[in-house]
Design a protein around this motif. Structure first.
Motif, PDB file in Angstrom:
ATOM      1  N   ALA A 213       0.809  -1.228   0.000  1.00  0.00           N
ATOM      2  CA  ALA A 213       0.000   0.000   0.000  1.00  0.00           C
ATOM      3  C   ALA A 213       0.834   1.265   0.000  1.00  0.00           C
ATOM      4  O   ALA A 213       0.297   2.360   0.191  1.00  0.00           O
ATOM      5  CB  ALA A 213      -0.930   0.005   1.219  1.00  0.00           C
ATOM      6  N   THR A 221      -4.262   8.505   2.626  1.00  0.00           N
ATOM      7  CA  THR A 221      -4.942   8.098   1.397  1.00  0.00           C
ATOM      8  C   THR A 221      -5.788   9.266   0.901  1.00  0.00           C
ATOM      9  O   THR A 221      -5.733  10.369   1.449  1.00  0.00           O
ATOM     10  CB  THR A 221      -5.853   6.882   1.663  1.00  0.00           C
ATOM     11  OG1 THR A 221      -6.924   7.272   2.545  1.00  0.00           O
ATOM     12  CG2 THR A 221      -5.072   5.744   2.304  1.00  0.00           C
ATOM     13  N   SER A 251      -6.387   4.045   7.469  1.00  0.00           N
ATOM     14  CA  SER A 251      -5.783   3.943   6.140  1.00  0.00           C
ATOM     15  C   SER A 251      -5.106   2.603   5.882  1.00  0.00           C
ATOM     16  O   SER A 251      -4.858   2.266   4.719  1.00  0.00           O
ATOM     17  CB  SER A 251      -4.763   5.067   5.949  1.00  0.00           C
ATOM     18  OG  SER A 251      -3.757   5.004   6.939  1.00  0.00           O
ATOM     19  N   PRO A 253      -4.746  -0.973   4.866  1.00  0.00           N
ATOM     20  CA  PRO A 253      -5.645  -1.892   4.164  1.00  0.00           C
ATOM     21  C   PRO A 253      -5.531  -3.335   4.658  1.00  0.00           C
ATOM     22  O   PRO A 253      -6.319  -4.184   4.249  1.00  0.00           O
ATOM     23  CB  PRO A 253      -5.166  -1.786   2.710  1.00  0.00           C
ATOM     24  CG  PRO A 253      -3.702  -1.521   2.833  1.00  0.00           C
ATOM     25  CD  PRO A 253      -3.533  -0.669   4.068  1.00  0.00           C
TER      26      PRO A 253
END
Length: 471
Positions: A213, A221, A251, A253
């Motif tokens: 990510a 993000t 944020s 994931p």
């Protein structure tokens, strides 16, 4: 539950050797569905920021435009009788959470969005920011006594205006919350105290190792802001620069972030890179608490009279400045001596020992600070009710005490005993983690433990004497 959630239950990494105290994994608060949903929602931490900002607005208005006497000013009561005694307690229970809801932090974010240039943090602040914080904390404490900031609504209002100006300038020029991380005196205090705090945020290193990510937890993000205090969860080994704003939680994931409850002061046992400036601040705070206690005792006036008779000096700023320098320097000097005594056995330099064992004083710092302010909260707490009542046309009078002096004393000594015990334990654990369990560790820790006991005894004596009120 998925594999990522299962991995989250693994013990988080800490700096320093693994000991028996870190063998048992703590329960992740985010494994509770209700807590996780709230922390990940858009309401957190906004639901706390809005009422705090409203109260801050009232405080600022009262300080600048309200009654000139502190006794009648709601802003003074809210700021110095209620907030200032309670905020160090929040550092112990919730770490730097106050920094997530602080109106200055919110103001910095708003300024940055409106006119922010988003320049990188100057290298000078990255290297010397904590020394700037140390100096600011000492200067504000000195100014309070010399110019009577706490006892003057206007003086307190000017202090807020100066801080507001610094926040606006920082937010306009630099990235994220540069002021909060590198310049705020309260941020420095909370950073030190939160190391002894009972909440811990960490990232699972196994999950992070395979993350694709692009450090969303740090960079943010499209819908979540980046970490405001420039902390990368994967590398986090201290709560000194985490305000529990939960941006990283939202944020990430991979569900790799955990928030756990830990024993007070445990982080201090396992400190990785000991920093001289943080230990200096711990010792300076000890001196500040001592001088705050002394100047609120009747013996202080006796000392002023004696100085006037023997030296002819009548200038309070001159006398207090000398006393302040002695009070702040003495703990620093004594820890230096303790570090020097321990140096041959530890086979480390005086500087290294000073930096490492200064952290052992932090629990006692917190306890003495809270115990001192507890007097003002419980002996003057009703002043908050009286002054707020005056705002709505229902003034009241009488004793401002919430409980009697005997109860206050019991609570003060209980706090002091807890802080003393944790500092002794911390000093011992720091030495054991560095030198192993044995006679060497005991010899290395002994000078610091003697110092801890001496400061504990000195605070105990001062708390036994009658103390003056703020309002």
């Amino acid at each position: 539950m998925g594999a990522a959630q299962a991995r989250r239950r693994a013990p988080s990494c800490e700096a320093g050797p693994v000991t028996a105290t870190s063998a048992r994994p703590a329960r992740d608060l985010l494994s509770h569905r209700g807590i996780a949903a709230f922390v990940r929602s858009r309401w957190y931490p906004t639901v706390f920021q809005v009422p705090v900002a409203a109260v801050f607005g009232l405080v600022a208005y009262e300080l600048l435009l309200g009654p000139s006497g502190a006794h009648d000013n709601a802003g003074t009561a809210l700021m110095w009788v209620l907030w200032w005694p309670l905020v160090p307690l929040t550092f112990l229970l919730l770490g730097r959470f106050w920094c997530a809801v602080c109106p200055f932090a919110t103001l910095s974010d708003l300024v940055q969005k409106a006119v922010g240039l988003n320049r990188p943090v100057p290298r000078f602040l990255k290297v010397y920011g904590i020394w700037v914080i140390d100096a600011a904390f000492l200067a504000i404490t000195w100014a309070d006594h010399v110019w009577g900031v706490v006892g003057s609504p206007w003086g307190s209002g000017v202090l807020l205006l100066l801080l507001t100006t610094a926040v606006v300038v920082s937010g306009a020029f630099f990235q994220r919350r540069t002021f909060c991380r590198y310049l705020c005196f309260l941020g420095g205090l909370s950073g030190n105290y939160s190391r002894a705090g009972m909440l811990q945020l960490r990232a699972d290193p196994d999950v992070c190792a395979t993350c694709t990510a692009r450090a969303a937890c740090y960079n943010g993000t499209a819908t979540t802001p980046p970490c405001p205090l420039f902390s990368f969860p994967r590398q986090l080994d201290s709560m000194a620069n985490c305000n529990l704003c939960a941006s990283c939680v939202k944020s990430c994931p991979n569900d790799a972030i955990t928030i756990t409850v830990r024993p007070p002061a445990r982080e201090l046992w396992l400190v990785g890179r000991a920093r001289l400036e943080e230990s200096f601040l711990a010792m300076a705070i000890m001196g500040i608490v001592l001088i705050q206690n002394v100047t609120m005792l009747s013996v202080w006036q006796d000392a002023l009279d004696w100085i006037e008779r023997t030296t002819g000096i009548t200038s309070y700023p001159v006398i207090f400045t000398a006393a302040f320098l002695v009070a702040v320097s003495l703990p620093v000097l004594l820890l230096t001596v303790a570090a020097w005594v321990a140096a041959p056995e530890s086979r480390e330099s005086v500087r290294q020992n000073f930096a490492r064992f200064g952290y052992a004083l932090i629990p006692l710092d917190v306890a003495a600070h809270v115990a001192h302010n507890l007097f003002h909260l419980l002996a003057e707490g009703k002043a908050v009710v009286f002054t707020l009542g005056g705002l709505i046309g229902s003034p009241a009078g009488g004793s401002t005490a919430v409980v009697g002096q005997a109860t206050i004393s019991v609570l003060q000594y209980a706090l002091l005993a807890a802080g003393l015990g944790l500092s002794v334990l911390t000093g011992h654990r720091i030495s054991v983690n560095r030198h192993g369990a044995g006679s060497i560790a005991r010899s290395v820790a002994a000078p610091t433990l003697v110092l801890v006991l001496a400061f504990g005894a000195l605070n105990a004596v001062l708390f036994a004497l009658p103390m003056a009120h703020r309002m």
